[in-house]
Design a protein around this motif. Structure first.
Motif, mmCIF file in Angstrom:
data_model
loop_
_atom_site.group_PDB
_atom_site.id
_atom_site.type_symbol
_atom_site.label_atom_id
_atom_site.label_comp_id
_atom_site.label_asym_id
_atom_site.label_seq_id
_atom_site.Cartn_x
_atom_site.Cartn_y
_atom_site.Cartn_z
ATOM 1 N N TYR A 147 -2.417 1.053 -5.920
ATOM 2 C CA TYR A 147 -2.601 -0.382 -5.735
ATOM 3 C C TYR A 147 -4.039 -0.765 -5.352
ATOM 4 O O TYR A 147 -4.609 -1.676 -5.971
ATOM 5 N N PRO A 148 -4.670 -0.138 -4.373
ATOM 6 C CA PRO A 148 -6.052 -0.526 -4.042
ATOM 7 C C PRO A 148 -7.010 -0.356 -5.223
ATOM 8 O O PRO A 148 -7.903 -1.181 -5.429
ATOM 9 N N LYS A 191 0.822 -1.210 0.000
ATOM 10 C CA LYS A 191 0.000 0.000 0.000
ATOM 11 C C LYS A 191 0.855 1.258 0.000
ATOM 12 O O LYS A 191 0.520 2.249 -0.663
#
Length: 247
Positions: A40-41, A34
């Protein structure tokens, strides 16, 4: 399940070893990824959304280099095609064990999820079943460059008509100024997420021999050489990107 902060490189090391996905990394991986990978999310959640468009009934959905199973969880949340099952593959025993734990926990929180199989294996020697979706989320960059085309060719052969490979990778850039700018911005991203200069330097030393990024153009050319007819970039944040490759 507790998630520890990433402090793996916070203390000076006499010799920085090459990065490996061992138990120490598993313990801090959610925090590490993260704070290290911009977007990334967003990538992970939208992999599920994209997979729902391409998934076909009674086919396999692969998560190659599954690590802790974040992509597998997204596939299971979003795909509703009848009879699909997720096959999550990783070559790290520590990752596989924790991945199974996370996916079991997901089973207790959601109803009617896709079946999932977690496999400890080297994807270079994995026999692929007919698949409608293959996700490789920051995995190809850890495979030796000379082995990448052959792997992608085997994935292409396993893909059903109308399926898709979704490939996320860190990029390098042929233009030196562009490379320098985006590299500097990525370092700023890490600093903003609390990494010290020592942590940044030692992590870079650990990973530089095991992760070999390609240019976007190299990815596109290789995917076409592997038999894909179209390559569509759908996401980029700084020097991280994700592509849809269609048979």
């Amino acid at each position: 399940m507790s998630k520890q902060p990433d402090r793996l490189f916070a203390q000076p090391l006499e010799q920085v070893p090459d990065f490996v996905f061992n138990e120490d990394v598993v313990q801090v991986f959610p925090d590490m990824i993260k704070r290290s990978v911009p977007g990334y999310p967003t990538i992970v959640e939208n992999l599920g959304v994209l997979a729902a468009r391409f998934a076909q009934p009674h086919s396999a959905l692969y998560d190659l280099g599954a690590s802790l199973g974040a992509v597998s969880q997204a596939l299971r949340r979003h795909v509703r095609a009848e009879g699909c099952r997720v096959i999550a593959v990783d070559n790290s025993a520590a990752m596989v064990e924790r991945c199974r734990q996370y996916l079991t926990a997901q089973d207790s929180m959601f109803q009617e999820l896709l079946a999932v199989q977690v496999v400890e294996a080297d994807i270079l020697s994995l026999p692929f079943e007919p698949a409608s979706v293959v996700a490789m989320n920051f995995t190809l960059q850890f495979i030796a460059p000379e082995q990448r085309l052959e792997l992608l060719g085997r994935i292409r052969q396993a893909l059903l008509p109308g399926g898709a490979l979704i490939l996320s990778e860190k990029l390098r850039f042929a233009d030196d100024q562009q490379q320098q700018l985006l590299n500097d911005l990525h370092l700023d991203f890490k600093r903003a997420n609390g990494y010290s200069e020592l942590e940044i330097a030692q992590k870079r030393s650990a990973i530089e021999h095991v992760m070999k990024p390609d240019t976007l153009e190299t990815h596109q050319q290789r995917l076409r050489a592997a038999g894909f007819s179209k390559v569509v970039p759908w996401f980029q944040c700084l020097n991280f990107a994700s592509l849809i490759a269609l048979p």
